[in-house]
Design a protein around this motif. Structure first.
Motif, PDB file in Angstrom:
ATOM      1  N   HIS A 315       7.645   2.680  38.737  1.00  0.00           N
ATOM      2  CA  HIS A 315       8.030   4.054  38.405  1.00  0.00           C
ATOM      3  C   HIS A 315       7.610   4.999  39.521  1.00  0.00           C
ATOM      4  O   HIS A 315       6.477   4.956  39.994  1.00  0.00           O
TER       5      HIS A 315
ATOM      6  N   GLU B   2      11.071  -0.383  24.961  1.00  0.00           N
ATOM      7  CA  GLU B   2      12.190   0.543  24.961  1.00  0.00           C
ATOM      8  C   GLU B   2      13.274   0.046  24.003  1.00  0.00           C
ATOM      9  O   GLU B   2      13.534  -1.155  23.925  1.00  0.00           O
ATOM     10  N   HIS B  59      16.335   2.083  30.796  1.00  0.00           N
ATOM     11  CA  HIS B  59      15.775   1.714  32.097  1.00  0.00           C
ATOM     12  C   HIS B  59      16.705   0.751  32.835  1.00  0.00           C
ATOM     13  O   HIS B  59      17.003   0.922  34.021  1.00  0.00           O
TER      14      HIS B  59
END
Lengths: 572, 110
Positions: A315, B2, B59
Motif C-alpha cells: 500500500h 475484503e 483491491h
C-alpha cells in the motif's frame, strides 16, 4: 514511377532507420528471404549467429542492459519462435527493451497447421508489451517504428513482430516511418504540482527516512539525480538486485542491497524507518518477505513510471507517477538541505555484525576450500571495480550481487524477476558486444552453464572476450541450500556429475584456468584479466557452502538467518 | 477480509486484432471468472468499448483495471460497483484523445 523493394529489404532499411547495427539470430525456413537480403547488408548490420535461439534473446537482453539501446532478435517461425519465449518472459518481468522479429508462414497458410506454424502472437501476448503480425509489405516500416518506440519508451519491455513470409517477399515502396506518439499510450506520465508538493512535505516531515531504489534509476538515467537527492536530504539508500550499480558502492549514502540475501542494514531499517521512499522498484516478494508485516510502521511514498505498480503489492500512502529522474530532480529542488543525524549511525552497527558474522568468513577464510564469495571479491578487486558483472541464477548470482563492488552504472546484468538459469553465458556475450571496451565477467554455476553451454560456439565464432568464472560445486547449489535448510536434507536431484571443463574449453579453443586451492586463485584471476580474450576460469568451490544472510520464505524482512544455526537479534 | 462484489469494468480501446484475448488473459492470471462480456463500437468515433462483469474484491479489481489500462492499445479503463452511467467516462475518453492529438498531431493508427 514509384520504386518498389521487397518486404525483407524494407525490414532491413527500417532497422537501419532505428539505428540498429547488431542483430542476434538464427536462420530457418520462414525467415530465409530476410537472411537473403541481410547478405547485402553485412557492412551495416552485424549478425551474431548463436547456437540456439534462447541464446539470441538472452544475448539481446545483455546487449540492451549493458548498452541502454533495444536488442534485436531475428528467428524463424515455429520452433525458432518458441525457443525465444523464455527470454521474452524474462525481458517482460525485468523491463528490458528487445524487439523479436520472427518469421511466420504465408498468410494463406495461417491457421492451417502448416509446417513450422505456431500462433506466436497468441503465445507471447501475456509476456510482451506489444505484439503485431505483419501481413503486408506496406505495413513493415510502420510496424517496426512502433515496435522500437514501444520497446524503449516509458517502462521498457519486449515487443514481438510476427512477420509472414509473403510480407517478406511482397514488393512495396519504402517510406521511412518514425513513431513518437500513440494516442492510447502514455509512456511517461507527468506528476502534478500538488502531488510533488505532498511528496516533498512527507520527506520534510520525516525523521527516519529510507530510500529504496530499483532498475528504474538505470532505465531513466537518474543516477546523478539520485545522488543529488541523497546529498541534499542526507538519507540512506538501498538497492534492489536490479538496481545495483546505479549508485557507486562507495557512495556514502549507500547502505547495501535489499531482500532475501541482501544486507542486514537495509532490511532491518525497513522495519524501523518512518518514511519509505521507493523509486523505480516494484516490491517483489524477494524484497518484501511477508507483505503483511513489511514496513507497517512507515509511510510509503512510491515513485514509479507504471501506474499499475503503485499499490499492487504494498500500500502506498502517496504514489507519484512519473519518470524517476524528473521526479527526483523536482523533489530535490523542493526540499531543504539537511543532515541525517542519529539515524545515519544505524547502518554502521548492522554492517559491523554482518562483516564479522557473514562477510569475513565468506570472503576471507583462512583455511578450507575456496569460497564463492571469496572468488567474487578477488575478481572485483583485481579488475578495479571496472567490470560489467553478469550472473547466472542461483547461489552464483547472490554471491556475485553481494560481493561485487561497482564504480560505473549499468554494471550488473542478471535475471531478476524470472530467475532464468542459462541466462548468464549468452547475456554476457551480448553485454561484451554492446560494451567492447569494458571487461565483462560472468559468474555462473555448473548447473546454469550447462543449460546454454552451446553458446561457447558463438564465442568461438565471434571471438567475444567474455571472462567466464565458473563457480563449480557439483551441486545445484541454491536448491541444495533450501533442501538442507527447509526440506530435512533430502537432496533430491541436486547432485551433478559434471564434464571435464578443460576438454570443453579446449574443444572451443577457449583459454582455461583451473583453481583448486586458495593460493592459485589470485594469480589465475590476474592472468584471466590481463587481456581481452575469452577465458574460462573454473574454480572448485566449497561444495556445500550456503548464501547468508537469509530471510527464509514467508518471514518478515527483519527475521534473518546469519548462518545455518544462528538468527540475527538486535542485541548482538 | 475484503468483501467480494460484482464489479463492472469498462475499457475504451483501439480496434485491434488480439486485444480481446490480451485483456481476457489478465482475468485468467488472477483466476477471475468473467460473468458477462460485451465488446462493441463505442459512441467515440473509431474507439471500441469492452464491458466486463466480474466478481471480486475492490483491491483486485483496481489492480486488474490498471493492468488493462497499461496495454498499449487501451485508451482508458474504469470500474464501478453499481450502474453509474457512462456519460462521464465518454467525456473523459474524448477529452483525453483530443488533448493527446492537440499536443502530438494525428495518430496514424491502422
Amino acid at each position: 514511377m514509384t520504386h518498389k523493394i521487397s518486404g525483407a529489404e524494407i525490414l532491413l532499411e527500417s532497422l537501419l532507420a532505428q539505428g540498429v547495427d547488431t542483430v542476434f539470430g538464427y536462420p530457418g525456413g520462414q525467415i530465409i528471404p530476410v537472411y537473403d537480403k541481410l547478405y547485402d547488408y553485412q557492412d551495416r548490420i552485424r549478425h551474431i549467429l548463436v547456437r540456439h535461439e534462447q541464446g539470441a534473446i538472452h544475448a539481446a537482453q545483455g546487449y540492451a542492459r549493458a548498452g541502454g539501446m533495444p536488442g534485436t532478435v531475428l528467428v524463424t517461425s515455429g520452433p525458432g519462435a518458441t525457443n525465444v519465449v523464455t527470454g521474452i518472459a524474462d525481458a517482460m518481468i525485468d523491463s528490458t527493451p528487445v524487439v523479436v522479429i520472427a518469421g511466420q508462414v504465408g498468410t494463406s497458410l495461417l491457421g492451417t497447421d502448416a509446417f513450422q506454424e505456431t500462433d506466436f502472437i497468441g503465445l507471447t501476448t501475456p509476456i510482451t508489451k506489444w505484439s503485431y503480425q505483419i501481413r503486408r509489405a506496406e505495413d513493415i516500416a510502420w510496424a517496426v517504428s512502433r515496435a522500437y518506440y514501444i520497446a524503449k519508451s516509458g517502462r521498457p519491455g519486449p515487443v514481438v513482430l510476427d512477420f509472414t513470409k509473403d510480407a517478406q517477399t511482397g514488393m512495396a515502396e519504402y517510406r521511412e516511418a518514425s513513431c513518437s506518439f500513440i494516442r492510447s499510450y502514455v509512456p511517461v506520465p507527468k506528476p502534478s504540482e500538488e502531488v510533488l508538493e505532498a511528496a516533498a512535505r512527507m520527506i520534510v516531515e520525516s525523521r527516519r527516512p529510507l530510500l529504496v531504489y530499483g532498475q528504474g534509476i538505470l532505465l531513466s538515467g537518474a543516477e546523478k539525480a539520485l545522488e543529488a537527492f541523497l546529498d541534499k536530504t542526507g538519507m540512506p539508500a538501498a538497492s534492489t538486485l536490479l538496481g545495483l550499480s546505479a549508485l557507486r558502492s562507495d557512495n556514502p549514502h549507500y547502505i547495501g542491497m535489499l531482500g532475501m540475501h541482501g544486507n542486514l542494514a537495509p532490511n532491518i531499517m525497513t522495519q524501523a524507518c518512518d518514511l519509505l521512499i521507493a523509486v523505480g522498484m516494484r516490491f517483489d516478494d524477494r524484497v518484501t518477505g511477508n507483505v503483511k508485516t513489511y514496513a507497517r510502521q512507515a509511510k510509503v511514498l512510491h515513485i514509479d513510471i507504471d501506474a499499475s505498480e503503485i499499490g499492487k503489492n504494498i500500500h502506498a500512502d502517496l504514489g507519484v507517477l512519473g519518470d524517476a529522474r524528473e521526479v527526483l530532480e523536482a523533489l530535490t529542488s523542493r526540499v531543504a538541505s539537511r543532515k541525517g543525524g542519529d539515524w545515519l549511525q544505524e547502518p554502521g552497527r548492522f554492517h559491523a555484525v554482518e562483516q564479522e558474522r557473514v562477510i569475513a568468513p565468506e570472503t576471507a577464510p583462512e583455511s578450507g576450500p575456496v569460497k564463492p564469495g571469496e572468488v567474487v571479491s578477488v575478481v572485483s578487486d583485481v579488475c578495479g571495480r571496472e567490470a560489467i558483472v553478469v550472473t547466472d541464477v542461483g547461489q552464483n548470482q547472490m554471491f556475485a550481487a553481494r560481493y561485487s563492488r561497482f564504480r560505473h552504472s549499468r554494471s550488473m546484468i542478471t535475471s531478476g524477476g524470472l530467475g532464468t538459469m542459462g541466462f548468464g553465458l549468452p547475456a554476457a556475450i551480448g553485454a561484451k558486444i554492446a560494451a567492447p571496451q569494458r571487461p565483462v565477467c560472468l559468474f555462473v554455476g555448473d548447473g546454469g552453464l550447462q543449460m546454454t553451454m552451446q553458446e561457447l560456439g558463438t564465442i568461438l565464432q565471434e571471438q567475444v572476450g567474455v571472462k567466464i568464472v565458473l563457480l563449480d560445486n557439483n551441486w545445484l547449489g541454491n536448491v541444495r541450500q533450501w533442501q538442507e535448510l527447509f526440506f530435512h536434507e533430502r537432496y533430491s536431484a541436486t547432485k551433478m556429475v559434471n564434464p571435464d571443463y578443460a576438454c570443453i574449453a579446449a574443444a572451443y579453443s577457449i583459454r582455461f584456468e583451473n583453481v583448486e586451492s586458495r593460493g592459485e586463485l589470485r594469480p589465475a584471476v590476474e592472468r584471466m584479466l590481463a587481456d581481452d580474450a575469452p577465458c574460462i576460469l573454473r574454480v572448485h568451490v566449497a561444495e556445500t557452502d550456503n548464501v547468508f544472510p537469509m530471510i527464509p520464505p514467508g518471514k518478515s524482512v527483519n527475521e534473518i538467518m546469519l548462518n545455518e544455526k544462528e538468527w540475527f537479534t538486535n542485541g548482538n | 477480509m475484503e468483501t467480494e462484489k460484482l464489479y463492472e469494468i469498462t475499457a475504451y480501446t483501439e480496434n485491434q486484432v488480439g486485444l480481446l484475448s490480451s485483456i481476457a488473459g489478465i482475468f485468467t492470471r488472477r483466476s477471475l471468472n468473467i460473468e458477462k462480456l460485451l465488446v462493441y463500437p463505442s459512441t467515440v468515433e473509431g474507439i471500441h468499448k469492452f464491458k466486463i462483469l466480474t466478481r471480486s474484491t475492490e483491491h483486485l479489481i483496481r489492480a486488474v483495471v490498471l493492468q488493462i489500462e497499461k496495454k498499449v492499445d487501451v485508451v482508458k479503463a474504469f470500474y464501478q460497483v453499481n450502474d453509474e452511467r457512462s456519460a462521464r467516462e465518454i467525456r473523459i475518453v474524448q477529452e483525453f484523445l483530443e488533448e493527446r492529438e492537440r499536443a502530438h498531431g494525428q495518430d496514424d493508427i491502422k
